[in-house]
Design an enzyme around this catalytic site. Structure first.
Site, PDB file in Angstrom:
ATOM      1  N   TYR A   5       5.472  11.020   5.008  1.00 29.67           N
ATOM      2  CA  TYR A   5       6.434  10.927   6.112  1.00 29.67           C
ATOM      3  C   TYR A   5       7.585  11.900   5.872  1.00 29.67           C
ATOM      4  O   TYR A   5       7.943  12.180   4.723  1.00 29.67           O
ATOM      5  CB  TYR A   5       6.937   9.467   6.229  1.00 29.67           C
ATOM      6  N   TYR A  56      14.647   4.151   5.477  1.00 30.39           N
ATOM      7  CA  TYR A  56      13.374   4.379   4.767  1.00 30.39           C
ATOM      8  C   TYR A  56      13.523   4.125   3.263  1.00 30.39           C
ATOM      9  O   TYR A  56      12.538   4.012   2.537  1.00 30.39           O
ATOM     10  CB  TYR A  56      12.893   5.801   5.051  1.00 30.39           C
TER      11      TYR A  56
HETATM   12  P1  NAI Z   1      -0.921  -0.170   6.380  1.00 31.44           P
HETATM   13  O1  NAI Z   1       0.017  -1.261   6.008  1.00 31.44           O
HETATM   14  O2  NAI Z   1      -2.024  -0.510   7.296  1.00 31.44           O
HETATM   15  O3  NAI Z   1      -1.507   0.542   5.075  1.00 31.44           O
HETATM   16  C1  NAI Z   1      -0.881   0.530   3.815  1.00 31.44           C
HETATM   17  C2  NAI Z   1      -1.951   0.154   2.817  1.00 31.44           C
HETATM   18  O4  NAI Z   1      -1.512   0.260   1.460  1.00 31.44           O
HETATM   19  C3  NAI Z   1      -2.462  -1.285   3.011  1.00 31.44           C
HETATM   20  O5  NAI Z   1      -3.850  -1.269   3.260  1.00 31.44           O
HETATM   21  C4  NAI Z   1      -2.141  -1.926   1.684  1.00 31.44           C
HETATM   22  O6  NAI Z   1      -3.016  -2.985   1.336  1.00 31.44           O
HETATM   23  C5  NAI Z   1      -2.250  -0.721   0.753  1.00 31.44           C
HETATM   24  N1  NAI Z   1      -1.700  -0.999  -0.567  1.00 31.44           N
HETATM   25  C6  NAI Z   1      -0.461  -1.497  -0.864  1.00 31.44           C
HETATM   26  N2  NAI Z   1      -0.357  -1.681  -2.196  1.00 31.44           N
HETATM   27  C7  NAI Z   1      -1.536  -1.287  -2.756  1.00 31.44           C
HETATM   28  C8  NAI Z   1      -2.038  -1.245  -4.082  1.00 31.44           C
HETATM   29  N3  NAI Z   1      -1.301  -1.647  -5.131  1.00 31.44           N
HETATM   30  N4  NAI Z   1      -3.302  -0.790  -4.285  1.00 31.44           N
HETATM   31  C9  NAI Z   1      -4.069  -0.390  -3.241  1.00 31.44           C
HETATM   32  N5  NAI Z   1      -3.641  -0.392  -1.960  1.00 31.44           N
HETATM   33  C10 NAI Z   1      -2.396  -0.849  -1.722  1.00 31.44           C
HETATM   34  O7  NAI Z   1       0.020   0.953   7.047  1.00 31.44           O
HETATM   35  P2  NAI Z   1      -0.238   2.485   7.450  1.00 31.44           P
HETATM   36  O8  NAI Z   1       0.900   2.843   8.318  1.00 31.44           O
HETATM   37  O9  NAI Z   1      -1.618   2.674   7.932  1.00 31.44           O
HETATM   38  O10 NAI Z   1       0.000   3.249   6.077  1.00 31.44           O
HETATM   39  C11 NAI Z   1      -0.875   4.195   5.539  1.00 31.44           C
HETATM   40  C12 NAI Z   1      -0.126   5.377   4.974  1.00 31.44           C
HETATM   41  O11 NAI Z   1       0.477   6.111   6.044  1.00 31.44           O
HETATM   42  C13 NAI Z   1       1.005   5.019   4.007  1.00 31.44           C
HETATM   43  O12 NAI Z   1       1.043   5.972   2.950  1.00 31.44           O
HETATM   44  C14 NAI Z   1       2.234   5.181   4.887  1.00 31.44           C
HETATM   45  O13 NAI Z   1       3.415   5.409   4.141  1.00 31.44           O
HETATM   46  C15 NAI Z   1       1.796   6.403   5.681  1.00 31.44           C
HETATM   47  N6  NAI Z   1       2.593   6.674   6.871  1.00 31.44           N
HETATM   48  C16 NAI Z   1       2.778   5.671   7.796  1.00 31.44           C
HETATM   49  C17 NAI Z   1       3.586   5.899   8.888  1.00 31.44           C
HETATM   50  C18 NAI Z   1       3.876   4.792   9.856  1.00 31.44           C
HETATM   51  O14 NAI Z   1       4.854   4.897  10.607  1.00 31.44           O
HETATM   52  N7  NAI Z   1       3.056   3.760   9.905  1.00 31.44           N
HETATM   53  C19 NAI Z   1       4.239   7.217   9.141  1.00 31.44           C
HETATM   54  C20 NAI Z   1       3.906   8.214   8.123  1.00 31.44           C
HETATM   55  C21 NAI Z   1       3.135   7.931   7.032  1.00 31.44           C
END
Ligand code: NAI
EC number: 1.3.1.9
Length: 268
Positions: A150, A160
């Site tokens: 991000y 953030y």
């Molecule tokens: P999400 O909440 O669906 O995905 C985050 C994932 O990280 C979850 O599946 C969670 O179980 C996993 N996770 C957390 N701790 C963990 C661990 N110890 N071991 C393995 N997995 C673990 O949310 P999203 O938005 O799909 O996030 C995916 C990526 O996209 C992240 O890196 C997030 O920072 C990034 N991102 C998201 C944005 C948003 O606005 N949603 C914007 C830009 C980047």
């Protein structure tokens, strides 16, 4: 529409928690494009069981792994190759979590134990995954690794919190490891810097609703959706982007290059 752009490619997809997850959409599209892959998430996240639906839909197996555990990651990478019958061609790192943000600790007053967790889960986990893959020689030449990031890595977005530091580290690991893995094995590593997106992780950031509308108005094309992000990931896993590596690629409807828009000016 399938063009089989990933036909014959094998991979690991981290981070599909529920239907809103960006990784969920990537898995659906990778399947549509002919890829075979293993799904993984933290054991605690799997208790909700939603990932089973995705595994069924995409004909894939699930291997639990806490992305902070070297042992879990070693097991994941070994087993994934056994299940898929060969080396990997792509990895999606779609993981982020900050206890400080979750528990609303202000950036200037963070808990340092939690800070370590933020960095470990959200950034060091990429280094660990790459280091283990490299030691096991688990990725084919020209393989592609994508991590999601991000723009708070470059600019301040006050709510953030310490995730901004984690994203800066993630992007730095991408460059540094991208160099070494590129020279040794022609493996490419990039981050995609995505628009704010309604997901479980996204919605954890304070003032998210207002913020997402602001970003929408500040982006000439509007905010990029999770589906569009998944399309970009697929393009990055394909052979059509073979010489792209060590980059932070903005996928944000033009937000990162915009100073102000007429929509925002009209609101002042
Ligand atoms: P999400 O909440 O669906 O995905 C985050 C994932 O990280 C979850 O599946 C969670 O179980 C996993 N996770 C957390 N701790 C963990 C661990 N110890 N071991 C393995 N997995 C673990 O949310 P999203 O938005 O799909 O996030 C995916 C990526 O996209 C992240 O890196 C997030 O920072 C990034 N991102 C998201 C944005 C948003 O606005 N949603 C914007 C830009 C980047």
């Amino acid at each position: 529409m399938s063009t089989d752009i990933l036909k014959g490619k094998k991979g690991i997809i981290f981070g599909a928690l529920n239907e809103m997850s960006i990784a969920w959409k990537v898995a659906q599209k990778a399947h549509e494009q002919g890829a075979q892959f293993v799904l993984t998430n933290a054991p605690i996240a799997m208790r909700m069981g939603e990932i089973n639906k995705l595994a069924e839909e995409t004909n894939s197996e699930i291997i639990p792994a806490d992305a902070t555990s070297v042992e879990d990651l070693e097991n994941l990478i070994t087993k994934a190759q056994e299940i898929l019958g060969g080396k990997l061609d792509f990895i999606l790192h779609s993981i982020g979590m900050s206890p400080n943000v979750r528990k609303k600790k202000h950036y200037t007053d963070i808990n340092y134990e939690w800070y370590k967790t933020t960095l470990d889960v959200s950034a060091t986990s990429l280094h660990k995954t790459l280091a283990i893959a490299k030691k096991q020689d688990a990725i084919n030449d020209w393989g592609s690794v994508v991590a999601l990031t991000y723009i708070a890595a470059q600019r301040i977005f006050p709510d953030y919190g310490d995730m901004a530091d984690a994203k800066s580290l993630l992007e730095s690991i991408t460059r540094s490891f991208g160099y070494h893995y590129g020279v040794d094995k022609k493996v490419r590593i990039n981050t995609i810097s995505q628009s704010p997106t309604v997901t479980t992780a996204g919605s954890g950031v304070g003032g998210f609703d207002k913020f997402i509308s602001y970003a929408e108005k500040m982006s000439p094309l509007g905010n990029a959706s999770a589906e569009a992000c998944a399309d970009y990931c697929i393009a990055m896993f394909s052979d059509l982007t073979k010489y792209v590596t060590m980059q932070n690629l903005y996928h944000d409807g033009g937000f990162s290059a915009t100073g102000v828009t007429n929509d925002i000016m009209d609101m002042m």
